[in-house]
Design a protein around this motif. Structure first.
Motif: not given
Length: 94
Positions: A13-42
């Motif tokens: 969909d984004s016309d990027i490599s699978k490696a780049a897409a994986q880095r993006v997805l991993d980053s999103v998941v990591e940031h959601v976990i960090k924020v929710v762990t602190k007690g904030d909302t995403v």
């Protein structure tokens, strides 16, 4: 759909490599976990909100023996679907 299939769909969909897409997805998941762990909302408008909650201590039963057991209080993760997501699942059109 599993993670690999999701990465392939994002890459296509984004016309990027699978490696780049994986880095993006991993980053999103990591940031959601960090924020929710602190007690904030995403909050992702149209998709939903990830937040933390508390589950009170309670008494349960061992299903094998019927013996009462104490279940400790715990933090939990909550996801509330947004209106657009709910409408898409229920196939409502504007």
């Amino acid at each position: 759909m599993n993670k690999t299939e999701l990465i392939e769909a994002i890459a296509t969909d984004s016309d990027i490599s699978k490696a780049a897409a994986q880095r993006v997805l991993d980053s999103v998941v990591e940031h959601v976990i960090k924020v929710v762990t602190k007690g904030d909302t995403v909050q992702l408008i149209g998709f939903g909100s990830f937040s933390s909650g508390k589950r009170a201590a309670r008494v349960g039963r061992n299903p094998s023996t019927g013996e009462e057991i104490k279940i400790a209080a715990a933090k939990t993760v909550k996801f509330s679907a947004g209106k657009a997501f709910k409408d898409a699942v229920n196939k409502k059109k504007k």
